[in-house]
Design an enzyme around this catalytic site. Sequence first.
Site, PDB file in Angstrom:
ATOM      1  N   SER A 287      43.773  73.879  28.509  1.00  0.00           N
ATOM      2  CA  SER A 287      42.707  73.015  28.611  1.00  0.00           C
ATOM      3  C   SER A 287      42.052  73.101  30.072  1.00  0.00           C
ATOM      4  CB  SER A 287      42.973  71.621  28.103  1.00  0.00           C
ATOM      5  OG  SER A 287      43.488  70.846  29.141  1.00  0.00           O
ATOM      6  N   CYS A 288      40.872  72.835  30.239  1.00  0.00           N
ATOM      7  CA  CYS A 288      40.153  72.308  31.229  1.00  0.00           C
ATOM      8  C   CYS A 288      40.537  71.181  32.026  1.00  0.00           C
ATOM      9  CB  CYS A 288      38.752  72.560  31.237  1.00  0.00           C
ATOM     10  SG  CYS A 288      38.235  73.952  30.275  1.00  0.00           S
ATOM     11  N   ASP A 289      41.373  70.469  31.672  1.00  0.00           N
ATOM     12  CA  ASP A 289      41.629  69.043  32.230  1.00  0.00           C
ATOM     13  C   ASP A 289      42.804  69.367  33.353  1.00  0.00           C
ATOM     14  OD1 ASP A 289      41.340  65.906  31.185  1.00  0.00           O
ATOM     15  OD2 ASP A 289      42.774  66.227  32.579  1.00  0.00           O
TER      16      ASP A 289
ATOM     17  N   ASN B  39      39.869  69.643  23.616  1.00  0.00           N
ATOM     18  CA  ASN B  39      39.372  70.837  24.104  1.00  0.00           C
ATOM     19  C   ASN B  39      39.383  71.748  23.060  1.00  0.00           C
ATOM     20  OD1 ASN B  39      39.392  71.831  27.493  1.00  0.00           O
ATOM     21  ND2 ASN B  39      37.783  71.828  26.209  1.00  0.00           N
TER      22      ASN B  39
END
Length: 384
Positions: free
Chosen positions: A335-337, A374
């Site tokens: 994910s982009c977290d 996401n």
Amino acid sequence: MKNRLRIDRSHTEIVPKSTIRRVLKFLKDTDLEPPYLVMDKARILSRARSIGRKIRNSKVYYAVKANPEIEVLKLINKLGAGFEIASEGELALLLSIGVEPSRIITSNPIKSFRFLRMAAECGLSYFAFDSKDEVRKMRDHVPGSNVYVRLTVPNEGSEWPLSKKFGVELEEAEELLLYAKKKGLNPIGITFHVGSQCNNVYNWNSALDKAKILWDRMEQAGISLSVLDIGGGYPIRYTKHVVDIQAIDRNISSLIAEKFPRKTRIFIEPGRAVVGDAGIFVSRVAGKAKRGDENWLYIEVGVFNGLMETIGGIKYRYIVEGAKHTKKWTLAGPSCDSFDVIDREVVLPEPDIGGLVLILSSGAYTISYASEFNGFAIPKTILI
Ligand SMILES: *Cc1c(COP(=O)(O)O)cnc(C)c1O
């Protein structure tokens, strides 16, 4: 699927060779696209059968939250084991596979109203509690039920301590059992939880000492208890050696024989130890990057879709498809977290992009925590 996974002793000392062998065979024959979680049925069965075998008059209640996959529940159900649940969702799962309510207990000391209503409809009759409010809730919804009080016990040395959230000290526990009786419930016993992934055998010793004090006080107060619920907490191997379950059980067994009446019924609620080391995540390497002097490795299973416990400090061992030489990696999920970092400074072979990464001992508290954050799907579970 062809693979060149590098397996050595650092892997077979974590997960049984037989489990790794079965998973490799599965990988060879399948064209299923990762990520997914493979669970070894034989391993689950042997663990479920062996826990508590050394403890007289004991019964295992599998803690469903560790892995509520329906096929896992069916497998454990076939053994005639019991189940420990906390919610209406878990209850519905068990009812859907035909588990009799008499084999289901609830050790969550604070129950939702919706759950209590459903429990009443189904006739569940074993509940933990640790407050007067809860006694009144149970009096109203499940009158006459068998209830056991949750004691606080030391959780030192557990990788996932639980003791501060629930439980009361001796004095209050005594008062609560008396109060439960006054309100028409049937006070039958005591429970505790030494903390999950408990590497400290002495936690069971202190917990049993404390339970014994309460047991005797209740006897003096005119209430004869009959159930001692020792919770879960048995550790499994992730990256380190842990105390053997048989050794823990031998110790518990002799302490119980020494302290409690012969006819005491012992409830055991293992979760992690039943399913944890039976599970292996299969993922692909999605990317690599050099950022400053850190080597980053991105895989398809991360904190949000399966590896939530890494946030609390659980570390896994990996089998990687790739070159022979190793490097230190920062291992991240898809994910982009920025929270989605699984581990740091892990020494792993240089992996191939698109190659496989196997995550050992990942059968417990993984899928049950997973979200589709996401847009990354929760990996499927496959029993082999
Ligand atoms: C989570 C839980 C368990 C299972 O604990 P493990 O450490 O996975 O064995 C048992 N009992 C209760 C009340 C729990 O909340």
